[in-house]
Design an enzyme around this catalytic site. Structure first.
Site, PDB file in Angstrom:
ATOM      1  N   SER A 168      41.169  39.891  46.113  1.00 47.99           N
ATOM      2  CA  SER A 168      42.522  39.973  46.973  1.00 47.99           C
ATOM      3  C   SER A 168      42.713  41.489  47.160  1.00 47.99           C
ATOM      4  O   SER A 168      43.168  42.009  48.371  1.00 47.99           O
ATOM      5  CB  SER A 168      43.544  39.198  46.788  1.00 47.99           C
ATOM      6  OG  SER A 168      44.020  39.050  45.656  1.00 47.99           O
ATOM      7  N   HIS A 225      38.589  32.749  43.193  1.00 45.85           N
ATOM      8  CA  HIS A 225      39.517  33.501  43.194  1.00 45.85           C
ATOM      9  C   HIS A 225      40.949  32.724  42.818  1.00 45.85           C
ATOM     10  O   HIS A 225      41.008  32.003  42.058  1.00 45.85           O
ATOM     11  CB  HIS A 225      39.704  34.593  44.028  1.00 45.85           C
ATOM     12  CG  HIS A 225      40.692  35.586  43.982  1.00 45.85           C
ATOM     13  ND1 HIS A 225      41.403  35.863  43.077  1.00 45.85           N
ATOM     14  CD2 HIS A 225      41.024  36.665  44.881  1.00 45.85           C
ATOM     15  CE1 HIS A 225      42.219  36.961  43.142  1.00 45.85           C
ATOM     16  NE2 HIS A 225      41.937  37.462  44.409  1.00 45.85           N
ATOM     17  N   HIS A 255      37.966  34.823  31.108  1.00 47.98           N
ATOM     18  CA  HIS A 255      38.265  36.025  32.120  1.00 47.98           C
ATOM     19  C   HIS A 255      37.310  37.156  32.322  1.00 47.98           C
ATOM     20  O   HIS A 255      36.635  37.245  31.026  1.00 47.98           O
ATOM     21  CB  HIS A 255      39.729  36.435  31.554  1.00 47.98           C
ATOM     22  CG  HIS A 255      40.374  37.148  32.764  1.00 47.98           C
ATOM     23  ND1 HIS A 255      40.231  38.448  33.128  1.00 47.98           N
ATOM     24  CD2 HIS A 255      41.200  36.794  33.850  1.00 47.98           C
ATOM     25  CE1 HIS A 255      41.046  38.898  34.148  1.00 47.98           C
ATOM     26  NE2 HIS A 255      41.465  37.800  34.529  1.00 47.98           N
ATOM     27  N   ARG A 312      50.368  35.991  31.138  1.00 51.67           N
ATOM     28  CA  ARG A 312      51.065  35.091  32.279  1.00 51.67           C
ATOM     29  C   ARG A 312      50.725  33.790  31.997  1.00 51.67           C
ATOM     30  O   ARG A 312      51.781  33.001  32.393  1.00 51.67           O
ATOM     31  CB  ARG A 312      49.953  35.471  33.582  1.00 51.67           C
ATOM     32  CG  ARG A 312      50.277  36.911  33.962  1.00 51.67           C
ATOM     33  CD  ARG A 312      49.625  37.457  35.016  1.00 51.67           C
ATOM     34  NE  ARG A 312      47.909  37.060  34.733  1.00 51.67           N
ATOM     35  CZ  ARG A 312      46.864  36.946  35.769  1.00 51.67           C
ATOM     36  NH1 ARG A 312      47.361  37.268  36.813  1.00 51.67           N
ATOM     37  NH2 ARG A 312      45.638  36.642  35.354  1.00 51.67           N
ATOM     38  N   ASP A 329      45.793  30.696  35.453  1.00 49.23           N
ATOM     39  CA  ASP A 329      45.375  29.407  35.972  1.00 49.23           C
ATOM     40  C   ASP A 329      45.775  28.195  35.319  1.00 49.23           C
ATOM     41  O   ASP A 329      45.580  27.195  35.752  1.00 49.23           O
ATOM     42  CB  ASP A 329      44.292  29.392  36.833  1.00 49.23           C
ATOM     43  CG  ASP A 329      44.376  30.366  37.920  1.00 49.23           C
ATOM     44  OD1 ASP A 329      45.330  30.577  38.618  1.00 49.23           O
ATOM     45  OD2 ASP A 329      43.154  31.197  37.990  1.00 49.23           O
TER      46      ASP A 329
HETATM   47  C1  LIG Z   1      36.728  33.557  34.745  1.00 50.86           C
HETATM   48  C2  LIG Z   1      35.401  33.554  34.801  1.00 50.86           C
HETATM   49  C3  LIG Z   1      34.747  33.597  36.050  1.00 50.86           C
HETATM   50  C4  LIG Z   1      34.934  34.924  33.874  1.00 50.86           C
HETATM   51  O1  LIG Z   1      33.307  34.825  34.117  1.00 50.86           O
HETATM   52  P1  LIG Z   1      32.677  35.964  33.368  1.00 50.86           P
HETATM   53  O2  LIG Z   1      33.262  37.232  33.067  1.00 50.86           O
HETATM   54  O3  LIG Z   1      31.367  35.987  33.924  1.00 50.86           O
HETATM   55  O4  LIG Z   1      32.693  35.252  31.988  1.00 50.86           O
HETATM   56  P2  LIG Z   1      31.685  35.396  30.536  1.00 50.86           P
HETATM   57  O5  LIG Z   1      31.096  36.781  30.524  1.00 50.86           O
HETATM   58  O6  LIG Z   1      32.631  34.964  29.526  1.00 50.86           O
HETATM   59  O7  LIG Z   1      30.664  34.453  30.629  1.00 50.86           O
HETATM   60  C5  LIG Z   1      29.663  34.237  29.962  1.00 50.86           C
HETATM   61  C6  LIG Z   1      29.131  32.798  29.856  1.00 50.86           C
HETATM   62  O8  LIG Z   1      30.182  32.014  29.343  1.00 50.86           O
HETATM   63  C7  LIG Z   1      30.268  30.905  30.244  1.00 50.86           C
HETATM   64  N1  LIG Z   1      31.831  30.668  30.531  1.00 50.86           N
HETATM   65  C8  LIG Z   1      32.900  31.534  30.603  1.00 50.86           C
HETATM   66  N2  LIG Z   1      34.133  30.960  30.639  1.00 50.86           N
HETATM   67  C9  LIG Z   1      33.803  29.387  30.427  1.00 50.86           C
HETATM   68  C10 LIG Z   1      34.492  28.173  30.545  1.00 50.86           C
HETATM   69  N3  LIG Z   1      35.933  28.413  30.800  1.00 50.86           N
HETATM   70  N4  LIG Z   1      33.885  27.244  30.014  1.00 50.86           N
HETATM   71  C11 LIG Z   1      32.688  27.174  29.890  1.00 50.86           C
HETATM   72  N5  LIG Z   1      31.720  28.267  29.904  1.00 50.86           N
HETATM   73  C12 LIG Z   1      32.538  29.330  30.173  1.00 50.86           C
HETATM   74  C13 LIG Z   1      29.983  31.533  31.553  1.00 50.86           C
HETATM   75  O9  LIG Z   1      29.730  30.424  32.559  1.00 50.86           O
HETATM   76  C14 LIG Z   1      28.721  32.295  31.222  1.00 50.86           C
HETATM   77  O10 LIG Z   1      27.684  31.186  31.032  1.00 50.86           O
HETATM   78  P3  LIG Z   1      26.228  31.672  31.415  1.00 50.86           P
HETATM   79  O11 LIG Z   1      25.661  32.944  30.237  1.00 50.86           O
HETATM   80  O12 LIG Z   1      25.418  30.435  31.229  1.00 50.86           O
HETATM   81  O13 LIG Z   1      26.163  32.146  32.919  1.00 50.86           O
HETATM   82  C15 LIG Z   1      34.690  32.533  33.593  1.00 50.86           C
HETATM   83  O14 LIG Z   1      35.310  32.641  32.229  1.00 50.86           O
HETATM   84  C16 LIG Z   1      35.158  30.821  34.241  1.00 50.86           C
HETATM   85  O15 LIG Z   1      34.390  30.652  35.087  1.00 50.86           O
HETATM   86  N6  LIG Z   1      36.249  30.458  33.825  1.00 50.86           N
HETATM   87  C17 LIG Z   1      36.543  29.157  34.403  1.00 50.86           C
HETATM   88  C18 LIG Z   1      37.169  29.261  35.599  1.00 50.86           C
HETATM   89  C19 LIG Z   1      38.378  29.928  35.657  1.00 50.86           C
HETATM   90  O16 LIG Z   1      39.343  29.733  34.993  1.00 50.86           O
HETATM   91  N7  LIG Z   1      38.676  30.707  36.774  1.00 50.86           N
HETATM   92  C20 LIG Z   1      39.865  31.476  37.051  1.00 50.86           C
HETATM   93  C21 LIG Z   1      39.709  32.748  36.754  1.00 50.86           C
HETATM   94  S1  LIG Z   1      41.151  33.779  36.735  1.00 50.86           S
END
Ligand SMILES: CC(C)(COP(=O)(O)OP(=O)(O)OC[C@H]1O[C@@H](n2cnc3c(N)ncnc32)[C@H](O)[C@@H]1OP(=O)(O)O)[C@@H](O)C(=O)NCCC(=O)NCCS
Length: 437
Positions: free
Chosen positions: A240, A270, A316, A325, A371
């Protein structure tokens, strides 16, 4: 106007500072970009600058150098209330100093003077089909207001570059002043049979939103202030913020740019994540007919992971500890309704899920993000229309993106134009890198 005076007095020094940096050190390297980043969403490429907020991997967000607990403790509050004036936060973001009560109230009063929403905006919203997503309505309302843009008007009648920031500040105040009314209008027209509650001129910006939502339970106004403060800014690379900056860099005014930012916020990766988190909590609650035991929850978390989906609200891209937060909202719930089932469940998840994620060993950050709990707090107050949550996020995020837009104009930030390559060119770069020197 205080905001104008403060910016004007800071500007000469800021302009000199940036000019010196760019003139004398343009060729100093900030980092390198690899193919993983080029194909990977530019992750971690250091190519943006903002002085308004910074996300430290271990500390979380700092607004103008201040942590969340510092912001909540130091910003002035309405009499008898726990959470600060949102106008004080806007002052902090724009000016970079903690306001006193009079200064926070000056922003609140600027908003009051500009809060009247032109009737054509409501007519546009009313004309949209009833199944229109509230984020589409919110973004459309912002775009519809574009005809009010002072920047666009002045630009076309002749405006010097070093004056761009002034009408951008005016536009930003005019727009943000109207957002609580627009958001509450969308909520009431969509979910409360169109029974609109008009603003109360005696209330502050955050309190007025709570009032117009029609949530009467005490404390919802403080939750609104807290929510709007926490979600306002998260440095510049998130979708955003970056979308707003990118569109604004073409000298599109803040209505065009802010609407674009809100369209980005509407994406499931997002701003939509908060509703997914609440959905997950409710699915746990329904499965166990109430709050499960820790062991049951642990098993459910593993089942979620084993089914190949993520646990929403955890992890994250930048942070590597509990999002402050999240912590601020957890404190709020603990202070006001620790026994609320869904809140209690969200708190229990915090006890259980980080260990599960650590055990699984994939997520770089096993801790909760903002979130993981925000929906549970809204749910407690009876705001249970999940689609609307992102609109509240948007109301808040517009504070950060407008503050950034004002400074981007003040410091003459140019149009963004990164370079793209073809896949063949990248392959070629790889081949050349293999040739020994
Ligand atoms: C926030 C998010 C998108 C960050 O993504 P990222 O920077 O790629 O995270 P990472 O580098 O830690 O990811 C490494 C691995 O851990 C996994 N992972 C990260 N967070 C996870 C979670 N909450 N539950 C399960 N697996 C998770 C990823 O899917 C990834 O798996 P892969 O290697 O099989 O693709 C991710 O943590 C996520 O999907 N969280 C849940 C959704 C969420 O809360 N979104 C709001 C964000 S503010």
């Amino acid at each position: 106007m205080i905001l104008k005076d403060k910016i004007a007095s800071q500007l000469p020094a800021w302009r000199d500072r940036v000019k010196k940096l760019v003139k004398e050190s343009s060729s100093v390297k900030v980092g390198e970009v690899n193919i993983g980043q080029v194909y990977g969403g530019m992750r971690d490429v250091k190519s943006l600058v903002t002085d308004i907020s910074y996300v430290d991997p271990n500390e979380g967000i700092r607004f103008r150098g201040m942590t969340i607990p510092e912001v909540l403790a130091q910003l002035p509050k309405p009499p008898g209330k726990e959470m600060p004036y949102v106008g004080g936060l806007y002052y902090l973001l724009i000016v970079g100093e903690v306001p006193n009560t009079a200064q926070a109230l000056e922003v609140e009063n600027e908003w009051k003077a500009r809060m009247q929403v032109p009737p054509y905006v409501f007519a546009v919203l009313d004309a949209m089909p009833t199944d229109t997503h509230p984020m589409t309505m919110f973004s459309t309302a912002i775009l519809a207001l574009q005809r009010e843009s002072l920047f666009a008007h002045k630009y076309h009648t002749g405006l010097k570059k070093d004056e761009y920031w002034d009408p951008t500040l005016e536009d930003s105040l005019n727009l943000t002043a109207k957002l609580p009314t627009i958001a509450a209008y969308i909520y009431r027209s969509k979910y409360k049979e169109g029974l609109i509650i008009g603003p109360d001129p005696d209330l502050d910006w955050g309190g007025n939103f709570a009032y117009m939502m029609g949530v009467e339970a005490p404390g919802y106004d403080d939750l609104a202030r807290l929510y709007f403060i926490l979600h306002s800014d998260h440095e510049s690379g998130n979708v955003s913020a970056h979308a707003t900056h990118l569109v604004g860099s073409a000298l599109s005014d803040i209505y065009y740019a802010g609407s674009a930012g809100m369209n980005g916020l509407a994406g499931p990766l997002h701003g939509l994540a908060n509703q997914e988190c609440l959905g997950w909590l409710l699915s746990v609650y329904n499965k166990f007919n109430g709050v499960p035991t820790k062991e049951q929850l642990r098993q459910f978390a593993w089942d979620t992971l084993n089914s190949g989906v993520v646990i929403p609200g955890y992890g994250h891209a930048v942070l590597r500890k509990t999002d402050p937060r999240f912590a601020a909202q957890l404190d709020f719930g603990n202070a006001h309704f620790p026994q609320d089932d869904i809140f209690h469940l969200a708190a229990l998840v915090y006890d259980v899920v980080p260990d599960v994620l650590k055990e699984q060993g994939k997520a770089k950050d096993p801790w909760p993000n903002v979130d993981a709990i925000s929906g549970a707090l809204q749910y407690h107050y009876g705001v249970r229309e999940f689609d609307f949550y992102t609109v509240m996020f948007g109301v808040s995020r517009m504070l950060g993106v407008t503050a950034n837009a004002i400074w981007a104009r003040a410091l003459g930030q140019p149009i963004e134009r990164p370079k793209s390559l073809t896949t063949a060119m990248l392959e070629d770069i790889v081949e050349k890198a293999k040739i020994p020197a």
